[in-house]
Design a protein around this motif. Structure first.
Motif, PDB file in Angstrom:
ATOM      1  N   PRO A 231     -26.415 -12.980  53.216  1.00 21.89           N
ATOM      2  CA  PRO A 231     -25.292 -12.696  54.122  1.00 21.89           C
ATOM      3  C   PRO A 231     -24.797 -11.254  53.994  1.00 21.89           C
ATOM      4  CG  PRO A 231     -24.527 -13.919  52.209  1.00 21.89           C
ATOM      5  CD  PRO A 231     -26.024 -13.827  52.077  1.00 21.89           C
ATOM      6  N   SER A 232     -23.991 -10.856  54.977  1.00 23.83           N
ATOM      7  CA  SER A 232     -23.437  -9.498  54.990  1.00 23.83           C
ATOM      8  C   SER A 232     -21.918  -9.562  54.967  1.00 23.83           C
ATOM      9  CB  SER A 232     -23.861  -8.762  56.256  1.00 23.83           C
ATOM     10  OG  SER A 232     -25.264  -8.743  56.400  1.00 23.83           O
ATOM     11  N   ALA A 233     -21.329  -8.532  54.429  1.00 25.89           N
ATOM     12  CA  ALA A 233     -19.862  -8.503  54.375  1.00 25.89           C
ATOM     13  C   ALA A 233     -19.342  -7.074  54.524  1.00 25.89           C
ATOM     14  CB  ALA A 233     -19.374  -9.075  53.046  1.00 25.89           C
ATOM     15  N   GLU A 234     -18.205  -6.987  55.142  1.00 27.60           N
ATOM     16  CA  GLU A 234     -17.482  -5.727  55.228  1.00 27.60           C
ATOM     17  C   GLU A 234     -16.497  -5.744  54.053  1.00 27.60           C
ATOM     18  OE1 GLU A 234     -18.053  -2.930  58.256  1.00 27.60           O
ATOM     19  OE2 GLU A 234     -17.910  -4.954  59.037  1.00 27.60           O
ATOM     20  N   VAL A 235     -16.353  -4.633  53.338  1.00 34.71           N
ATOM     21  CA  VAL A 235     -15.496  -4.619  52.138  1.00 34.71           C
ATOM     22  C   VAL A 235     -14.251  -3.771  52.405  1.00 34.71           C
ATOM     23  CG1 VAL A 235     -15.453  -4.271  49.649  1.00 34.71           C
ATOM     24  CG2 VAL A 235     -17.639  -4.535  50.821  1.00 34.71           C
ATOM     25  N   ASP A 236     -13.102  -4.322  52.083  1.00 33.08           N
ATOM     26  CA  ASP A 236     -11.847  -3.561  52.168  1.00 33.08           C
ATOM     27  C   ASP A 236     -11.232  -3.483  50.772  1.00 33.08           C
ATOM     28  OD1 ASP A 236     -12.175  -3.625  54.930  1.00 33.08           O
ATOM     29  OD2 ASP A 236     -10.926  -5.430  55.147  1.00 33.08           O
ATOM     30  N   TYR A 237     -10.418  -2.463  50.543  1.00 33.19           N
ATOM     31  CA  TYR A 237      -9.653  -2.414  49.285  1.00 33.19           C
ATOM     32  C   TYR A 237      -8.187  -2.220  49.624  1.00 33.19           C
ATOM     33  CZ  TYR A 237     -10.037   2.664  50.026  1.00 33.19           C
ATOM     34  OH  TYR A 237      -9.996   3.915  50.568  1.00 33.19           O
ATOM     35  N   SER A 238      -7.304  -2.686  48.718  1.00 35.08           N
ATOM     36  CA  SER A 238      -5.874  -2.603  49.009  1.00 35.08           C
ATOM     37  C   SER A 238      -5.448  -1.137  48.976  1.00 35.08           C
ATOM     38  CB  SER A 238      -5.082  -3.421  47.985  1.00 35.08           C
ATOM     39  OG  SER A 238      -5.419  -3.000  46.670  1.00 35.08           O
ATOM     40  N   CYS A 239      -4.539  -0.784  49.890  1.00 37.12           N
ATOM     41  CA  CYS A 239      -4.161   0.610  50.105  1.00 37.12           C
ATOM     42  C   CYS A 239      -3.661   1.278  48.813  1.00 37.12           C
ATOM     43  CB  CYS A 239      -3.078   0.685  51.173  1.00 37.12           C
ATOM     44  SG  CYS A 239      -2.498   2.363  51.473  1.00 37.12           S
ATOM     45  N   PHE A 240      -4.268   2.435  48.484  1.00 37.06           N
ATOM     46  CA  PHE A 240      -3.894   3.126  47.245  1.00 37.06           C
ATOM     47  C   PHE A 240      -2.510   3.746  47.336  1.00 37.06           C
ATOM     48  CE2 PHE A 240      -6.469   5.969  49.881  1.00 37.06           C
ATOM     49  CZ  PHE A 240      -5.594   7.031  50.077  1.00 37.06           C
ATOM     50  N   SER A 241      -1.964   3.794  48.555  1.00 37.02           N
ATOM     51  CA  SER A 241      -0.664   4.433  48.714  1.00 37.02           C
ATOM     52  C   SER A 241       0.484   3.422  48.672  1.00 37.02           C
ATOM     53  CB  SER A 241      -0.641   5.209  50.028  1.00 37.02           C
ATOM     54  OG  SER A 241       0.586   5.851  50.193  1.00 37.02           O
ATOM     55  N   CYS A 242       0.386   2.334  49.477  1.00 35.41           N
ATOM     56  CA  CYS A 242       1.502   1.379  49.543  1.00 35.41           C
ATOM     57  C   CYS A 242       1.196   0.089  48.777  1.00 35.41           C
ATOM     58  CB  CYS A 242       1.825   1.047  50.996  1.00 35.41           C
ATOM     59  SG  CYS A 242       0.513   0.104  51.803  1.00 35.41           S
TER      60      CYS A 242
END
Ligand code: DAH
Length: 365
Positions: A280-291
């Protein structure tokens, strides 16, 4: 004066006259040369001409030298006065030459000293040390993290065949996934790579399996430049192939990566997606380093920032690189370096990174 001395005396006079005629243009240099508004080069030239003049008029083959030979032939009673005349004439010439030469030499020396002198009160020339481009700094930070996780850094070609850019990555001719990655074709057989995923194939062909590598580099697409697009940009590809690699390894690796890059509080999120070379494939996000969550301008009020694409390497890709897909599994990911850079530095326009304006670049030392 008797006749025996008349002709020689005329010769002396003629020699003297000839000298005076030629010396005339040097006469102004007797005394002070600086008053003549000469350049150093001109003065050096004139000094050389003066040396030549001296050789011509007082040297061994000069007219006055011939006159000296006449002294013995003059009648005995005239000899002393004729000798005296020759001597006086020569001495006069030599004196004129000496004076002009002295003045010129003095001028030349002074001018040379002036030319070579340094004004110690002038401000110094400050060295302008260069510094690394923000994209390079970002790339190095990414490399450091993956190297510490045991990954090799691969540097590969930017010009590719269709096989590496598409076919081997499970994108056969006619596949719709080729369209959004339209690139620059040089000839029928070659194109600028549209993704660093090409290095997955090269690395597996070179190293076989198991393999753990990242491949940072330039990629090219037929995009019209705008604040978020550029026809040339940077990606980092990642590939880990071994026995028993699962999606959990992928998640753990990228979670570790963003925590090292943005801080230990950083969270990751995987969204199902599609890439031909992963399943399978996935798009990866990370929590905002600013807020860190609630939302701000940087994360466009979502709390999350997109890192890139990822997934489990498709068996067709392993097969294309001659890796046994029964024995080995792997994960892969692709991140945008300049995109991350633009996000961190809050750039409104990604093109700023490629315009090479030092006023902009100097802010990122
Ligand atoms: N090559 C993809 C692109 O340029 C990015 C990517 C997605 C790379 C998923 C991967 C992956 O290795 O697994 O859009």
């Amino acid at each position: 004066m008797t006749d025996s001395a008349k002709e020689p005396a005329q010769q002396v006079a003629a020699a003297h006259e000839a000298f005076e005629r030629e010396f005339e243009r040097f006469a102004p240099f007797c005394g002070s040369v600086s008053a003549n508004n000469l350049t150093l080069k001109q003065a050096e030239h004139i000094a050389r001409e003066l040396t030549e003049l001296r050789a011509r008029h007082t040297g061994k083959k000069s007219a006055i030298a011939s006159c000296k030979k006449l002294v013995g032939r003059v009648a005995a009673e005239e000899r002393a006065s004729f000798g005296h005349l020759v001597q006086q004439t020569e001495a006069g010439m030599v004196q004129s030459l000496d004076e002009a030469e002295h003045a010129l030499k003095h001028f030349i020396e002074t001018a040379r000293v002036e030319r070579e002198s340094i004004d110690v009160t002038l401000p110094g020339r400050r060295p302008r040390p260069g510094h690394l481009h923000p994209i390079t700094l970002m790339r190095q930070r990414i490399e450091d993290i993956f190297v510490s996780l045991g990954y090799a850094v691969e540097d590969d070609r930017e010009i590719e065949t269709d096989f590496y850019n598409f076919d081997a990555l499970n994108i056969p001719e006619g596949h719709p996934a080729r369209d959004p990655q339209d690139t620059f074709y040089t000839t029928d057989a070659f194109a600028l790579r549209s993704q660093t995923s090409t290095v997955q194939i090269h690395a597996m062909q070179r190293r076989g399996a198991p393999v753990r590598m990242i491949a940072p580099g330039r990629v090219f697409r037929r995009d019209t430049p705008d604040p978020t697009h550029n026809p040339m940009f940077y990606q980092v590809e990642g590939l880990c192939v071994d026995r028993g690699i699962t999606m959990a390894h992928l998640k753990g690796t990228l979670a570790e990566f963003v925590q090292r890059l943005f801080g230990p509080e950083t969270k990751t999120r995987f969204r199902p997606s599609y890439f031909p070379f992963t399943e399978p494939s996935a798009e990866v996000d990370y929590s905002c380093f600013s807020c860190s969550g609630p939302g701000c301008r940087i994360c466009k009020w979502s709390g999350w920032i997109e890192l890139g694409g990822s997934g489990m390497v498709h068996p067709n890709v392993l097969r294309a690189a001659n890796v046994d897909s029964e024995e080995f599994t792997g994960f892969a990911f692709g991140l945008g370096i300049d995109r991350t850079c633009a996000r961190i530095y809050q750039l409104d326009d990604i093109r700023l990174l490629f315009e090479n304006d030092v006023r902009f670049l100097e802010q990122f030392r």
